[in-house]
Design a protein around this motif. Sequence first.
Motif, mmCIF file in Angstrom:
data_model
loop_
_atom_site.group_PDB
_atom_site.id
_atom_site.type_symbol
_atom_site.label_atom_id
_atom_site.label_comp_id
_atom_site.label_asym_id
_atom_site.label_seq_id
_atom_site.Cartn_x
_atom_site.Cartn_y
_atom_site.Cartn_z
ATOM 1 N N MET A 37 -7.232 -7.750 -0.003
ATOM 2 C CA MET A 37 -7.094 -9.172 0.825
ATOM 3 C C MET A 37 -5.871 -8.789 1.878
ATOM 4 S SD MET A 37 -6.727 -11.753 -2.391
ATOM 5 C CE MET A 37 -6.450 -13.258 -1.350
ATOM 6 N N TYR A 38 -4.966 -7.959 1.708
ATOM 7 C CA TYR A 38 -4.025 -8.018 2.691
ATOM 8 C C TYR A 38 -4.684 -7.073 4.073
ATOM 9 C CZ TYR A 38 0.477 -6.586 5.120
ATOM 10 O OH TYR A 38 1.463 -6.468 5.925
ATOM 11 N N LEU A 39 -5.618 -6.210 3.858
ATOM 12 C CA LEU A 39 -6.049 -5.396 4.786
ATOM 13 C C LEU A 39 -7.073 -6.492 5.577
ATOM 14 C CD1 LEU A 39 -6.840 -2.700 6.298
ATOM 15 C CD2 LEU A 39 -8.683 -2.337 4.525
ATOM 16 N N LYS A 40 -7.653 -7.240 4.866
ATOM 17 C CA LYS A 40 -8.767 -8.323 5.317
ATOM 18 C C LYS A 40 -7.956 -9.103 6.186
ATOM 19 C CE LYS A 40 -12.501 -9.335 3.450
ATOM 20 N NZ LYS A 40 -13.534 -9.892 2.689
ATOM 21 N N GLU A 41 -6.944 -9.556 5.867
ATOM 22 C CA GLU A 41 -5.985 -10.560 6.640
ATOM 23 C C GLU A 41 -5.237 -9.916 7.857
ATOM 24 O OE1 GLU A 41 -2.862 -14.157 5.879
ATOM 25 O OE2 GLU A 41 -4.290 -13.853 4.403
ATOM 26 N N THR A 42 -4.784 -8.899 7.747
ATOM 27 C CA THR A 42 -3.933 -8.548 8.654
ATOM 28 C C THR A 42 -4.751 -7.406 9.602
ATOM 29 O OG1 THR A 42 -2.980 -6.658 7.329
ATOM 30 C CG2 THR A 42 -1.861 -8.771 7.280
ATOM 31 N N ASP A 43 -5.538 -6.808 8.951
ATOM 32 C CA ASP A 43 -6.375 -5.666 9.586
ATOM 33 C C ASP A 43 -5.165 -4.239 9.698
ATOM 34 O OD1 ASP A 43 -8.638 -4.481 10.577
ATOM 35 O OD2 ASP A 43 -8.106 -4.609 12.676
ATOM 36 N N ILE A 44 -4.136 -4.318 8.633
ATOM 37 C CA ILE A 44 -3.156 -3.293 8.541
ATOM 38 C C ILE A 44 -3.395 -2.984 7.058
ATOM 39 C CG2 ILE A 44 -0.740 -2.671 8.769
ATOM 40 C CD1 ILE A 44 -0.717 -4.860 10.950
ATOM 41 N N PRO A 45 -3.434 -1.665 6.679
ATOM 42 C CA PRO A 45 -3.454 -1.034 5.500
ATOM 43 C C PRO A 45 -1.784 -1.497 4.720
ATOM 44 C CG PRO A 45 -4.150 0.599 6.913
ATOM 45 C CD PRO A 45 -3.678 -0.410 7.745
ATOM 46 N N LEU A 46 -1.808 -1.900 3.695
ATOM 47 C CA LEU A 46 -0.850 -2.270 3.024
ATOM 48 C C LEU A 46 0.135 -0.955 2.846
ATOM 49 C CD1 LEU A 46 0.951 -4.405 1.782
ATOM 50 C CD2 LEU A 46 -0.269 -4.283 -0.305
ATOM 51 N N PHE A 47 -0.216 0.159 2.395
ATOM 52 C CA PHE A 47 0.214 1.434 2.179
ATOM 53 C C PHE A 47 -0.557 2.352 2.653
ATOM 54 C CE2 PHE A 47 -1.359 -0.391 -2.004
ATOM 55 C CZ PHE A 47 -2.106 0.483 -2.367
ATOM 56 N N ASP A 48 0.119 3.796 2.784
ATOM 57 C CA ASP A 48 -0.612 4.676 3.021
ATOM 58 C C ASP A 48 -1.505 5.292 2.197
ATOM 59 O OD1 ASP A 48 0.402 4.741 5.704
ATOM 60 O OD2 ASP A 48 2.037 6.303 5.352
ATOM 61 N N GLU A 49 -1.464 5.525 0.929
ATOM 62 C CA GLU A 49 -2.045 6.290 -0.084
ATOM 63 C C GLU A 49 -3.523 5.525 -0.240
ATOM 64 O OE1 GLU A 49 -1.212 8.005 -4.580
ATOM 65 O OE2 GLU A 49 0.279 6.635 -3.701
ATOM 66 N N ARG A 50 -4.425 6.455 -0.327
ATOM 67 C CA ARG A 50 -5.763 5.905 -0.333
ATOM 68 C C ARG A 50 -6.365 5.708 -1.880
ATOM 69 N NH1 ARG A 50 -9.511 9.583 3.336
ATOM 70 N NH2 ARG A 50 -10.760 7.723 3.024
ATOM 71 N N PHE A 51 -7.482 5.087 -2.093
ATOM 72 C CA PHE A 51 -7.951 4.896 -3.310
ATOM 73 C C PHE A 51 -8.923 5.664 -3.514
ATOM 74 C CE2 PHE A 51 -6.023 0.666 -2.353
ATOM 75 C CZ PHE A 51 -5.578 0.251 -3.548
ATOM 76 N N GLU A 52 -8.875 6.323 -4.685
ATOM 77 C CA GLU A 52 -9.686 7.305 -5.096
ATOM 78 C C GLU A 52 -11.036 6.784 -5.987
ATOM 79 O OE1 GLU A 52 -7.758 10.600 -7.341
ATOM 80 O OE2 GLU A 52 -6.064 10.518 -5.580
#
Length: 152
Positions: A37-52
């Motif tokens: 939801m954060y990525l969708k709303e802001t177009d910015i990743p919330l944190f650096d770590e990626r989902f595996e």
Amino acid sequence: MVNAIHVGNSILMRAFIENIDITPMKLQKLIYFTYQMYLKETDIPLFDERFETWKYGPVISSVYNEFKKYGANAIRQYATEKDGKTIFTVNEEASPIFKRILDSVWSSCKTFDGIYLSSITHRPESAWSKAAENGQPYLSDNDIKSEVIVFG
């Protein structure tokens, strides 16, 4: 930018206050939905770590490693540093967008268990299903952002 453990502790804070059990699987999915939801709303990743791309849905390995000792049981304490001090939560006063999103995810999902939340991430055309079908080790932020998530 925050890190996934801080987001997890922010979720746990709500759970402990409301006396709602959170298993490691449920925590992973709540972090995922918050990130999405954060990525969708802001177009910015919330944190650096990626989902595996794990069997039961998206996983942040640092969160997994921190809470794996609980297995399928409820988490009973916050993530801590090696010296035993509690790792901080996200400063929600400094980020009203994050607070609003986390409040929304929490109110929508707090009563669901980890298995149900995992099933949401496995729906056709989800970011997880696209990564799994293509043998990708990580979910794509573009797929996460374009995903439509419906609870209930």
